[in-house]
Design an enzyme around this catalytic site. Sequence first.
Site, PDB file in Angstrom:
ATOM      1  CD  GLU A  78      10.218  -8.028  -4.381  1.00  0.00           C
ATOM      2  OE1 GLU A  78      11.302  -8.407  -4.831  1.00  0.00           O
ATOM      3  OE2 GLU A  78       9.757  -8.377  -3.295  1.00  0.00           O
ATOM      4  CG  HIS A 117       4.864  -1.062  -1.818  1.00  0.00           C
ATOM      5  ND1 HIS A 117       4.700  -0.506  -0.574  1.00  0.00           N
ATOM      6  CD2 HIS A 117       6.003  -1.798  -1.758  1.00  0.00           C
ATOM      7  CE1 HIS A 117       5.697  -0.890   0.209  1.00  0.00           C
ATOM      8  NE2 HIS A 117       6.504  -1.674  -0.482  1.00  0.00           N
TER       9      HIS A 117
HETATM   10  N1  COA Z   1      -1.697  -6.246 -10.836  1.00  0.00           N
HETATM   11  C1  COA Z   1      -3.022  -6.198 -10.987  1.00  0.00           C
HETATM   12  N2  COA Z   1      -3.872  -5.823 -10.014  1.00  0.00           N
HETATM   13  C2  COA Z   1      -3.345  -5.493  -8.831  1.00  0.00           C
HETATM   14  C3  COA Z   1      -1.960  -5.507  -8.616  1.00  0.00           C
HETATM   15  C4  COA Z   1      -1.136  -5.898  -9.673  1.00  0.00           C
HETATM   16  N3  COA Z   1       0.193  -5.943  -9.533  1.00  0.00           N
HETATM   17  N4  COA Z   1      -1.718  -5.108  -7.354  1.00  0.00           N
HETATM   18  C5  COA Z   1      -2.897  -4.876  -6.787  1.00  0.00           C
HETATM   19  N5  COA Z   1      -3.901  -5.099  -7.692  1.00  0.00           N
HETATM   20  C6  COA Z   1      -5.321  -4.925  -7.447  1.00  0.00           C
HETATM   21  C7  COA Z   1      -5.887  -6.145  -6.753  1.00  0.00           C
HETATM   22  O1  COA Z   1      -6.316  -7.097  -7.674  1.00  0.00           O
HETATM   23  C8  COA Z   1      -7.013  -5.552  -5.964  1.00  0.00           C
HETATM   24  O2  COA Z   1      -8.101  -5.338  -6.826  1.00  0.00           O
HETATM   25  P1  COA Z   1      -9.595  -5.632  -6.344  1.00  0.00           P
HETATM   26  O3  COA Z   1      -9.826  -4.685  -5.199  1.00  0.00           O
HETATM   27  O4  COA Z   1     -10.405  -5.377  -7.549  1.00  0.00           O
HETATM   28  O5  COA Z   1      -9.583  -7.066  -5.909  1.00  0.00           O
HETATM   29  C9  COA Z   1      -6.484  -4.185  -5.562  1.00  0.00           C
HETATM   30  O6  COA Z   1      -5.488  -3.862  -6.534  1.00  0.00           O
HETATM   31  C10 COA Z   1      -5.885  -4.166  -4.166  1.00  0.00           C
HETATM   32  O7  COA Z   1      -5.027  -5.282  -3.980  1.00  0.00           O
HETATM   33  P2  COA Z   1      -4.411  -5.688  -2.530  1.00  0.00           P
HETATM   34  O8  COA Z   1      -3.726  -6.993  -2.654  1.00  0.00           O
HETATM   35  O9  COA Z   1      -5.428  -5.522  -1.461  1.00  0.00           O
HETATM   36  O10 COA Z   1      -3.405  -4.498  -2.329  1.00  0.00           O
HETATM   37  P3  COA Z   1      -2.119  -4.461  -1.370  1.00  0.00           P
HETATM   38  O11 COA Z   1      -1.832  -3.055  -1.191  1.00  0.00           O
HETATM   39  O12 COA Z   1      -2.246  -5.315  -0.176  1.00  0.00           O
HETATM   40  O13 COA Z   1      -1.078  -5.176  -2.355  1.00  0.00           O
HETATM   41  C11 COA Z   1       0.870  -6.064  -3.287  1.00  0.00           C
HETATM   42  C12 COA Z   1       0.255  -4.965  -2.408  1.00  0.00           C
HETATM   43  C13 COA Z   1       2.334  -5.784  -3.555  1.00  0.00           C
HETATM   44  C14 COA Z   1       0.736  -7.427  -2.569  1.00  0.00           C
HETATM   45  C15 COA Z   1       0.099  -6.110  -4.633  1.00  0.00           C
HETATM   46  O14 COA Z   1       0.166  -4.857  -5.280  1.00  0.00           O
HETATM   47  C16 COA Z   1       0.567  -7.203  -5.553  1.00  0.00           C
HETATM   48  O15 COA Z   1       0.115  -8.338  -5.414  1.00  0.00           O
HETATM   49  N6  COA Z   1       1.494  -6.903  -6.512  1.00  0.00           N
HETATM   50  C17 COA Z   1       1.967  -7.878  -7.417  1.00  0.00           C
HETATM   51  C18 COA Z   1       2.928  -8.785  -6.763  1.00  0.00           C
HETATM   52  C19 COA Z   1       4.245  -8.123  -6.524  1.00  0.00           C
HETATM   53  O16 COA Z   1       4.738  -7.282  -7.232  1.00  0.00           O
HETATM   54  N7  COA Z   1       4.846  -8.581  -5.482  1.00  0.00           N
HETATM   55  C20 COA Z   1       6.170  -8.213  -5.255  1.00  0.00           C
HETATM   56  C21 COA Z   1       7.050  -9.337  -5.745  1.00  0.00           C
HETATM   57  S1  COA Z   1       7.186  -9.562  -7.456  1.00  0.00           S
END
Ligand code: COA
Length: 345
Positions: A291, A233
């Site tokens: 989610e 998140h």
């Molecule tokens: N699975 C695997 N790795 C993840 C992850 C996940 N669910 N969420 C974050 N990471 C990793 C990223 O790959 C990234 O790694 P890196 O620095 O080596 O590239 C790091 O954590 C940071 O990711 P970032 O996208 O910058 O973090 P954020 O705080 O902006 O992300 C979300 C928040 C929710 C967008 C992200 O956690 C995510 O994409 N989650 C999965 C999608 C999800 O659950 N969305 C909700 C609807 S189902």
Amino acid sequence: LAQSGLQDVVVADTETSRVDGLGGTLIVAGVPVGALGSFEEVAALLWGERPDAISAALGAGRRRAWPLVALADAALSRSDGMVALRGALSLLQREGPADIVGACAVLTAAWVRRHQGLAPLPPDPSLGHAADLQRMVLGAPHPARARALGAYLSTVAEHGMNASTFTARVVVSTGSDAVSAVVAALGALKGPLHGGAPGPVLDMLDAVGSPAGAPAWIAQELEAGRRIMGMGHRVYRVRDPRAAVLEAAVERLAEDVPQAGARLVLARAVEATAQAALAARTDRPLRANVEFYTAVLLDAIGLPRSAFTPLFACARTVGWLAHVAEQRAHGRMIRPRARYVGPLP
Ligand code: COA
């Protein structure tokens, strides 16, 4: 320097909610998310009114919205539920909060039924909002499913200054109307980075199949460089507090709907496996988000995946309208600046 994505920029003082990403708490108008009552009670808290008055107003709002179903026929024929809702709601002529929230429920239910080849059902204003929405979508009342849907609606009704809430505030800050603010917010919520896709969480549970399959499946996804849906998140650095509330709602529903119990066992195994696998790879805390158990709960209620984001909108409209009222009462027109980095003459 421009602040990327406005991250950490405070744009308003609010009495609506506090999201504490480090502590893992969410307080809605003074009440912790796990202690919130019915949808009417949450709306009453956020709008500063009495729950019985809200209940009557929402019932009347749904009743008055029913003629919109025929009027908005072309919009409701669209296959994307958010496109349908955005188009249909923009035809609403009343702009009271209960009229807008009532219309969201009636239009979402009508869209779901229409796309299942079924006739939309008119609202029953004597029912609670969640119970009527459950009945209008699924065709017959089911108290346990209605209770579960009510828990979902209350839990996601409000969540700080997210992108759609900010959008609603920008629109009313110009002196525009509440329907325009909500229609614009629907546009923001529709994007996959925000309204999210609990759908992919379900796809993941289907692909994993059984708790025993979780370790291999999660390892293979991470090896391939893919993200685990429903984990991580932007704000929460611990488990999203709404996940626990929704997980408990699935547990309660399982007492009446046995399939919900089987899904819950699978979901918990996948969550535990994913959490451990992610912790082994990165120091960044990646825990279940809202989610994850939204997907499990709405699916267990019997709602189609295509309706998940419109149902999210049906709940969040309450929060949007609380922010609309605050913005009108205290806000100035929102008008930031951009730094020109183009060529000079
Ligand atoms: N699975 C695997 N790795 C993840 C992850 C996940 N669910 N969420 C974050 N990471 C990793 C990223 O790959 C990234 O790694 P890196 O620095 O080596 O590239 C790091 O954590 C940071 O990711 P970032 O996208 O910058 O973090 P954020 O705080 O902006 O992300 C979300 C928040 C929710 C967008 C992200 O956690 C995510 O994409 N989650 C999965 C999608 C999800 O659950 N969305 C909700 C609807 S189902």
